[in-house]
Scaffold this motif. Structure first.
Motif, PDB file in Angstrom:
ATOM      1  N   VAL A   1       1.319   6.786   4.254  1.00 12.72           N
ATOM      2  CA  VAL A   1       1.271   6.229   2.908  1.00 12.72           C
ATOM      3  C   VAL A   1       1.291   7.354   1.881  1.00 12.72           C
ATOM      4  O   VAL A   1       1.989   7.279   0.867  1.00 12.72           O
ATOM      5  N   LEU A   2       0.528   8.418   2.138  1.00 13.09           N
ATOM      6  CA  LEU A   2       0.502   9.599   1.279  1.00 13.09           C
ATOM      7  C   LEU A   2       0.945  10.816   2.074  1.00 13.09           C
ATOM      8  O   LEU A   2       0.667  10.919   3.278  1.00 13.09           O
ATOM      9  N   SER A   3       1.605  11.753   1.416  1.00 13.76           N
ATOM     10  CA  SER A   3       2.047  12.973   2.083  1.00 13.76           C
ATOM     11  C   SER A   3       0.849  13.764   2.593  1.00 13.76           C
ATOM     12  O   SER A   3      -0.189  13.842   1.925  1.00 13.76           O
TER      13      SER A   3
ATOM     14  N   VAL B   1     -11.156  11.196   2.562  1.00 16.57           N
ATOM     15  CA  VAL B   1     -10.086  11.439   3.531  1.00 16.57           C
ATOM     16  C   VAL B   1      -9.336  10.130   3.773  1.00 16.57           C
ATOM     17  O   VAL B   1      -9.946   9.103   4.091  1.00 16.57           O
ATOM     18  N   TYR B   2      -8.019  10.178   3.617  1.00 19.06           N
ATOM     19  CA  TYR B   2      -7.188   8.978   3.731  1.00 19.06           C
ATOM     20  C   TYR B   2      -5.931   9.329   4.511  1.00 19.06           C
ATOM     21  O   TYR B   2      -5.163  10.193   4.104  1.00 19.06           O
ATOM     22  N   ASP B   3      -5.737   8.643   5.640  1.00 25.41           N
ATOM     23  CA  ASP B   3      -4.607   8.951   6.525  1.00 25.41           C
ATOM     24  C   ASP B   3      -3.823   7.711   6.941  1.00 25.41           C
ATOM     25  O   ASP B   3      -3.160   7.722   7.966  1.00 25.41           O
ATOM     26  N   ARG B   4      -3.888   6.647   6.175  1.00 28.57           N
ATOM     27  CA  ARG B   4      -3.250   5.404   6.619  1.00 28.57           C
ATOM     28  C   ARG B   4      -1.760   5.590   6.853  1.00 28.57           C
ATOM     29  O   ARG B   4      -1.063   6.236   6.070  1.00 28.57           O
ATOM     30  N   ARG B   5      -1.310   4.977   7.932  1.00 28.17           N
ATOM     31  CA  ARG B   5       0.114   4.949   8.269  1.00 28.17           C
ATOM     32  C   ARG B   5       0.564   3.502   8.379  1.00 28.17           C
ATOM     33  O   ARG B   5      -0.206   2.628   8.763  1.00 28.17           O
ATOM     34  N   THR B   6       1.818   3.265   8.066  1.00 26.56           N
ATOM     35  CA  THR B   6       2.406   1.949   8.242  1.00 26.56           C
ATOM     36  C   THR B   6       3.645   2.105   9.115  1.00 26.56           C
ATOM     37  O   THR B   6       4.036   3.228   9.474  1.00 26.56           O
ATOM     38  N   SER B   7       4.276   1.000   9.451  1.00 29.11           N
ATOM     39  CA  SER B   7       5.469   1.025  10.297  1.00 29.11           C
ATOM     40  C   SER B   7       6.687   0.629   9.477  1.00 29.11           C
ATOM     41  O   SER B   7       6.695  -0.420   8.830  1.00 29.11           O
ATOM     42  N   SER B   8       7.716   1.467   9.502  1.00 32.91           N
ATOM     43  CA  SER B   8       8.971   1.186   8.811  1.00 32.91           C
ATOM     44  C   SER B   8      10.109   1.430   9.788  1.00 32.91           C
ATOM     45  O   SER B   8      10.247   2.540  10.321  1.00 32.91           O
TER      46      SER B   8
ATOM     47  N   GLU C   1       0.837  -1.206   0.000  1.00 31.29           N
ATOM     48  CA  GLU C   1       0.000   0.000   0.000  1.00 31.29           C
ATOM     49  C   GLU C   1       0.873   1.257   0.000  1.00 31.29           C
ATOM     50  O   GLU C   1       0.559   2.237  -0.690  1.00 31.29           O
ATOM     51  N   ARG C   2       1.956   1.229   0.765  1.00 34.19           N
ATOM     52  CA  ARG C   2       2.821   2.420   0.794  1.00 34.19           C
ATOM     53  C   ARG C   2       3.491   2.636  -0.568  1.00 34.19           C
ATOM     54  O   ARG C   2       3.682   3.778  -1.001  1.00 34.19           O
ATOM     55  N   MET C   3       3.815   1.539  -1.252  1.00 37.46           N
ATOM     56  CA  MET C   3       4.381   1.695  -2.592  1.00 37.46           C
ATOM     57  C   MET C   3       3.338   2.217  -3.566  1.00 37.46           C
ATOM     58  O   MET C   3       3.646   3.018  -4.449  1.00 37.46           O
ATOM     59  N   ARG C   4       2.082   1.803  -3.415  1.00 39.68           N
ATOM     60  CA  ARG C   4       1.026   2.390  -4.249  1.00 39.68           C
ATOM     61  C   ARG C   4       0.973   3.906  -4.036  1.00 39.68           C
ATOM     62  O   ARG C   4       0.811   4.670  -4.982  1.00 39.68           O
ATOM     63  N   GLY C   5       1.075   4.329  -2.779  1.00 40.18           N
ATOM     64  CA  GLY C   5       1.057   5.760  -2.492  1.00 40.18           C
ATOM     65  C   GLY C   5       2.201   6.484  -3.174  1.00 40.18           C
ATOM     66  O   GLY C   5       2.013   7.569  -3.752  1.00 40.18           O
ATOM     67  N   THR C   6       3.393   5.901  -3.125  1.00 39.48           N
ATOM     68  CA  THR C   6       4.561   6.499  -3.784  1.00 39.48           C
ATOM     69  C   THR C   6       4.343   6.624  -5.282  1.00 39.48           C
ATOM     70  O   THR C   6       4.617   7.666  -5.895  1.00 39.48           O
ATOM     71  N   VAL C   7       3.831   5.572  -5.888  1.00 40.86           N
ATOM     72  CA  VAL C   7       3.617   5.549  -7.338  1.00 40.86           C
ATOM     73  C   VAL C   7       2.571   6.578  -7.758  1.00 40.86           C
ATOM     74  O   VAL C   7       2.767   7.331  -8.727  1.00 40.86           O
ATOM     75  N   LEU C   8       1.456   6.638  -7.037  1.00 35.57           N
ATOM     76  CA  LEU C   8       0.396   7.574  -7.403  1.00 35.57           C
ATOM     77  C   LEU C   8       0.806   9.018  -7.155  1.00 35.57           C
ATOM     78  O   LEU C   8       0.402   9.927  -7.891  1.00 35.57           O
ATOM     79  N   GLU C   9       1.597   9.253  -6.133  1.00 37.51           N
ATOM     80  CA  GLU C   9       1.980  10.616  -5.785  1.00 37.51           C
ATOM     81  C   GLU C   9       3.100  11.150  -6.670  1.00 37.51           C
ATOM     82  O   GLU C   9       3.117  12.337  -7.006  1.00 37.51           O
ATOM     83  N   THR C  10       4.029  10.303  -7.069  1.00 39.02           N
ATOM     84  CA  THR C  10       5.217  10.764  -7.793  1.00 39.02           C
ATOM     85  C   THR C  10       5.271  10.337  -9.251  1.00 39.02           C
ATOM     86  O   THR C  10       6.061  10.874 -10.027  1.00 39.02           O
TER      87      THR C  10
END
Length: 343
Positions: A256-258, A242-249, A127-136
């Motif tokens: 996930v999204l800025s 509204v989307y605020d998902r966070r993951t742990s790294s 999911e975090r990689m999806r966020g990176t791809v869609l944002e950048t």
């Protein structure tokens, strides 16, 4: 390490983690609705990128005359090598000693709980990689042990910044949104179907004069989300999600999204429909482990996450749950994702 099949067969454990992954994705994998899960019997995906959604019109012709030849598009063939991801979760020697008098059913429950944690980790990273791809418009992996960047060729006009931040008094929120939606439609031939924002952006919109309401007593109040969406609809804009998902790294919570950027995207779809979308997909390839005979996974089911229970044959008799996958979100038409920095 050797497969430990006495407790649970690899094919059964694989089926469990795949069902668990789908449950997690449906519950929390919001961005999979824009980059749905698809499988490929390979570790490579070939796609064409760079074309806008507009297609040249056909032309009229006289009877008995040949139709006009339409020039080829500006698509660029892109070959993406899907990276591997997964985890190994050990079950310590001490834990095994404490549980050695337990029934097989109790031990299976321990294994399945740990497998579920591994699945959640795969879902979070995907999911975090999806966020990176869609944002950048790029798939960027920058880890100590692995670095790669795949650029899907998004037009620079689909990455914008407001001239006045939305938290300020001079912001023109509706003007910004309508201008960006128009630019999106001009490039893609269709208007955006979804508007994804953080809670912080949503609060800034609710407080802005474009959406505020005035009571009969003359008191100005912040707008509700329903009011904001009603105004957006009247302007031909999609409702905000509204989307605020966070993951742990590395033990730290990461978004996930800025928080300061919004996304214009196409309409969402069923993330497990298996149908292609113009925007792209999250591709799941076939691991080497899946094709091994002792895993017992049929040929047609080999793409996707696989899992096994392994046990060391010498001291210490450690046991580990291996969850393995090959996957990456890929944009087929990167211009269908637009990112705007507004805070």
């Amino acid at each position: 390490m050797a497969l430990w099949t006495d407790l649970i067969e690899p094919a059964e454990l694989t089926g469990y983690v795949r069902a668990a992954y789908e449950d997690v994705e449906r519950a929390r994998g919001f961005l999979a609705a824009f980059l749905p899960n698809q499988e490929v019997h390979d570790v490579v995906v070939r796609t064409y990128t760079g074309e806008a959604g507009l297609v040249d019109e056909a032309s009229y012709r006289a009877f008995d005359a040949e139709p006009e030849v339409i020039a080829g598009g500006q698509a660029r063939k892109l070959v993406i090598e899907l990276p591997a991801l997964g985890s190994v979760k050990p079950v310590s020697e001490y834990s095994q000693l404490r549980a050695r008098n337990a029934t097989d059913e109790v031990l299976r429950d321990v294994i399945l709980r740990e497998a579920l944690r591994s699945v959640q980790g795969v879902s979070d990273r995907t999911e975090r990689m999806r966020g990176t791809v869609l944002e950048t418009g790029k798939a960027t992996i920058d880890q100590a042990n692995f670095q790669v960047e795949d650029d899907f060729g998004r037009d620079p006009s689909m990455t914008v910044t407001t001239s006045a931040v939305w938290s300020g008094s001079t912001a023109k929120v509706l003007d910004d949104l309508t201008a960006w939606a128009d630019a999106y439609a001009d490039l893609n031939g269709e208007r955006p179907g979804a508007l994804v924002v953080s809670s912080k952006i949503a609060r800034a919109m609710r407080r802005h004069a474009d959406f505020q309401t005035v009571t009969v007593e003359g008191v100005t109040r912040h707008a509700s989300l329903e009011t904001v969406n009603s105004v957006l609809s009247s302007e031909g804009l999609p409702a905000i999600t509204v989307y605020d998902r966070r993951t742990s790294s590395a033990g730290k919570a990461v978004r996930v999204l800025s928080e300061d950027r919004l996304l214009f995207l196409p309409d969402p779809v069923d993330p497990f429909s298996g149908a292609p979308t113009p925007l792209g997909a999250t591709w799941w390839g076939q691991t080497l482990a899946a094709s091994e005979a002792d895993m017992g996974i049929p040929d047609e089911q080999q793409p996707g996450i696989v899992a096994s229970l392994d046990r060391a044959s010498r001291t210490p008799r450690t046991v580990s749950i291996d969850v393995d996958a090959i996957a990456l979100p890929v944009l087929a038409n990167a211009n269908l994702s637009m990112a705007a920095k507004v805070l």
